[in-house]
Write a protein that holds these residues in place. Sequence first.
Motif: not given
Length: 120
Positions: A91, A95-96, A99-100
């Motif tokens: 990942a 991006r994560s 998203d968070e």
Amino acid sequence: MTHPAAGGLTGPPRPPSPYDHGPGAQSANLADILERVLDKGVVIAGDIRINLLDIELLTIKLRLLVASVDKAKEMGIDWWEHDPSLSSRAARPERSLADENERLRAEIAALKAADRRPEP
């Protein structure tokens, strides 16, 4: 009559070594050792401490594991699969994080909306 061996570099015949297997044995032994190391794994551990007048200034703990990928996975070590710089399937942190961030904003909005409701 002179004996070249008397006082020379050669001595009495030595018994055969378990490591002597004829010509080319060194590469075979190295391959066997490497295969065993990768199959079983080797852990090297050490600590470096720097003290001055019984005051610990610095401690460095070194741990090294040498094993095959299959053996490492068997031991539960697979950090390279989750590192984006080493695996294309890992990942991406950008991006994560996005998203968070979006999830946290939604939670904050829900908490604010719940705070505005009148209590019964």
